[in-house]
Design a protein around this motif. Structure first.
Motif, PDB file in Angstrom:
ATOM      1  N   PRO A 268       0.813  -1.401  -0.037  1.00 12.71           N
ATOM      2  CA  PRO A 268       0.300  -0.011  -0.097  1.00 12.71           C
ATOM      3  C   PRO A 268       0.895   1.253   0.138  1.00 12.71           C
ATOM      4  O   PRO A 268       0.511   2.153  -0.585  1.00 12.71           O
ATOM      5  N   PRO A 269       1.970   1.334   0.877  1.00  8.65           N
ATOM      6  CA  PRO A 269       2.764   2.593   0.860  1.00  8.65           C
ATOM      7  C   PRO A 269       3.108   2.917  -0.788  1.00  8.65           C
ATOM      8  O   PRO A 269       3.269   4.297  -0.975  1.00  8.65           O
ATOM      9  N   ARG A 270       3.469   1.872  -1.471  1.00  6.26           N
ATOM     10  CA  ARG A 270       3.931   2.337  -2.906  1.00  6.26           C
ATOM     11  C   ARG A 270       2.885   2.875  -3.758  1.00  6.26           C
ATOM     12  O   ARG A 270       3.075   3.915  -4.261  1.00  6.26           O
ATOM     13  N   PHE A 271       1.551   2.287  -3.858  1.00  5.41           N
ATOM     14  CA  PHE A 271       0.699   2.444  -4.715  1.00  5.41           C
ATOM     15  C   PHE A 271      -0.039   3.875  -4.268  1.00  5.41           C
ATOM     16  O   PHE A 271      -0.514   4.692  -4.999  1.00  5.41           O
ATOM     17  N   ILE A 272      -0.323   3.996  -2.882  1.00  5.36           N
ATOM     18  CA  ILE A 272      -0.485   5.256  -2.234  1.00  5.36           C
ATOM     19  C   ILE A 272       0.169   6.444  -2.684  1.00  5.36           C
ATOM     20  O   ILE A 272      -0.248   7.475  -3.063  1.00  5.36           O
ATOM     21  N   ALA A 273       1.328   6.181  -2.620  1.00  7.40           N
ATOM     22  CA  ALA A 273       2.368   7.499  -2.969  1.00  7.40           C
ATOM     23  C   ALA A 273       2.216   7.760  -4.334  1.00  7.40           C
ATOM     24  O   ALA A 273       2.435   9.034  -4.727  1.00  7.40           O
ATOM     25  N   VAL A 274       2.019   6.856  -5.408  1.00  9.05           N
ATOM     26  CA  VAL A 274       2.076   7.020  -6.571  1.00  9.05           C
ATOM     27  C   VAL A 274       0.739   7.847  -6.816  1.00  9.05           C
ATOM     28  O   VAL A 274       0.594   8.744  -7.707  1.00  9.05           O
ATOM     29  N   ALA A 275      -0.171   7.619  -6.226  1.00  9.77           N
ATOM     30  CA  ALA A 275      -1.641   8.033  -6.409  1.00  9.77           C
ATOM     31  C   ALA A 275      -1.760   9.300  -5.965  1.00  9.77           C
ATOM     32  O   ALA A 275      -2.012  10.411  -6.724  1.00  9.77           O
ATOM     33  N   GLU A 276      -0.970   9.804  -4.821  1.00  5.06           N
ATOM     34  CA  GLU A 276      -0.664  10.975  -4.288  1.00  5.06           C
ATOM     35  C   GLU A 276       0.028  12.039  -5.358  1.00  5.06           C
ATOM     36  O   GLU A 276      -0.256  13.058  -5.697  1.00  5.06           O
ATOM     37  N   ASP A 277       1.088  11.412  -5.858  1.00  5.23           N
ATOM     38  CA  ASP A 277       2.038  12.221  -6.892  1.00  5.23           C
ATOM     39  C   ASP A 277       1.293  12.357  -7.956  1.00  5.23           C
ATOM     40  O   ASP A 277       1.616  13.519  -8.901  1.00  5.23           O
ATOM     41  N   SER A 278       0.330  11.458  -8.756  1.00  2.00           N
ATOM     42  CA  SER A 278      -0.098  11.487  -9.754  1.00  2.00           C
ATOM     43  C   SER A 278      -1.651  12.385  -9.934  1.00  2.00           C
ATOM     44  O   SER A 278      -2.093  12.217 -10.904  1.00  2.00           O
TER      45      SER A 278
END
Length: 425
Positions: free
Chosen positions: A208-218
């Protein structure tokens, strides 16, 4: 114009070294949205002036787009990059006031070298940009030097963003739920925390930390959060229709969610659509929300509270100066971070800090939820010192919604179930 001037400078410095800096401001969209475009433009002009004060007449400085700036410094050696990058960060971070509002701009910087990391400005900017994203991954006010492996990381991030966008559109994420237990009496169910899960057909379970970080950046975080709230409300309504006695569901929110002016109304509309009320959701926020003084964020927080929704401070005690902000927001719950819990029985410092948090919460009328409880020893210590709610593998791992009903029944049978209530009832 920047590219043309930079290419001319590169041509003139053949046989010599140079540095390229790529800068990105933090939270510029928040400033722009909350105070208006005139304020955003004023901040950009100020940043440009500050970069000018850090550079020489022969350097090339330009704004590339939105809140991104680039600097080419000819005849600079790699051993100078640390000093130069830090000087830029320090200059940008000087307080800035406009329309009576004081802010402290922050940025992240990526650096690459000529000719080692590229011989044309397009390649150099791409590499410096990748280094900047690596710096952003470590927090604010950071700088990083480009390394060749960053290109692979950047490609992986782009692939993940593309796949996440497709998955969200197809409804391919899942929610798992972790029970939270009252520490006293019959260990009644306090609620469950909803946790997003993504199983990719090729990558397997994505952390989750990986795809949530991507979601926030994008910018995908708003789509992800809308799905999460709707899915959790749908499941809560389903459990209750099935007779599963579920007090409430906790949902993790991003700081970015609060930048949407109508976010609180979106949450309320979702609740109403499922026949639920404000008390049915516990909204978990991070300390960065507390530190965000933008009008949109404050208005959303106050509106959510007025609607009856309770706010929980996640990972309490691990970030900034929490105590100075606690009294400003309508917080009803503190989540004690697992880093305290795991050492509470073996570290005098961890136990002292935990007792302090419990005392503060009690005096402010807040409930404390201890995360990451893994052993009976930890659970007994926390219960003995008055921590009202426990959450962790000692009681249950996060599980699919279909497993919650049977788990609740088995837990109630094991502990001679009593009527459900909150610790403060």
């Amino acid at each position: 114009m920047f590219n043309e001037c930079a290419e001319q400078a590169l041509h003139a410095m053949r046989g010599h070294q140079g540095l390229v800096f790529f800068l990105d401001l933090d939270r510029f969209k928040l400033w722009n949205d909350s105070l208006g475009h005139a304020a955003g433009d004023a901040l950009l002009r100020e940043i440009a002036d500050r970069l000018g004060s850090c550079t020489r007449p022969e350097d090339v400085v330009g704004r590339l787009s939105s809140d991104e700036f680039a600097v080419l410094m000819p005849h600079c050696a790699p051993d100078q990059m640390r000093f130069l990058a830090q000087r830029m960060l320090d200059a940008i971070a000087e307080p800035f006031s406009i329309n009576g509002v004081m802010t402290t701009p922050n940025a992240c910087v990526g650096v690459c070298t000529y000719p080692e990391d590229g011989t044309d400005i397009e390649t150099l900017l791409r590499h410096a940009d990748q280094a900047m994203y690596a710096a952003k991954g470590q927090g604010s006010q950071r700088w990083e030097r480009y390394r060749p492996e960053m290109g692979k990381i950047s490609q992986e991030r782009a692939d993940m963003e593309r796949e996440l966008r497709t998955t969200l559109a197809a409804g391919g994420l899942q929610l798992h739920y972790q029970p939270q237990i009252c520490s006293s009496g019959a260990q009644r169910l306090y609620g469950v925390e909803a946790l997003a899960r993504w199983q990719h057909p090729e990558w397997g379970w994505v952390p989750p930390p990986r795809f949530i970080a991507v979601a926030e950046d994008s910018g995908l975080i708003h789509t992800l959060t809308s799905w999460l709230i709707d899915a959790a409300c749908t499941q809560l309504a389903t459990w209750r229709a099935q007779g599963v006695p579920m007090p409430h569901v906790s949902i993790n929110l991003s700081t970015n969610n609060f930048h949407l002016p109508d976010f609180a109304m979106q949450v309320q509309q979702t609740l109403l659509r499922h026949g639920l009320n404000g008390q049915d959701l516990m909204l978990e926020i991070t300390e960065s929300v507390m530190l965000d003084s933008s009008p949109a964020t404050l208005n959303n927080l106050q509106t959510l509270h007025a609607m009856g929704m309770r706010l929980s401070m996640d990972d309490f005690g691990t970030g900034y100066s929490s105590l100075s902000y606690l009294h400003r927001l309508p917080i009803s719950e503190l989540k004690l971070d697992k880093s305290f819990v795991q050492d509470v029985t073996v570290s005098s410092a961890a136990s002292a800090l935990t007792r302090s948090v419990l005392n503060i919460a009690t005096s402010l009328g807040m409930t404390v939820v201890a995360e990451g409880v893994e052993t009976q020893e930890q659970a007994d210590w926390l219960a003995r010192h008055g921590c009202p709610v426990l959450q962790g593998y000692r009681f249950a791992k996060p599980m699919p919604a279909t497993d919650i009903g049977p788990w609740v029944q088995q837990h109630a049978e094991r502990h001679a179930a009593a009527p459900l209530s909150h610790p403060n009832d």
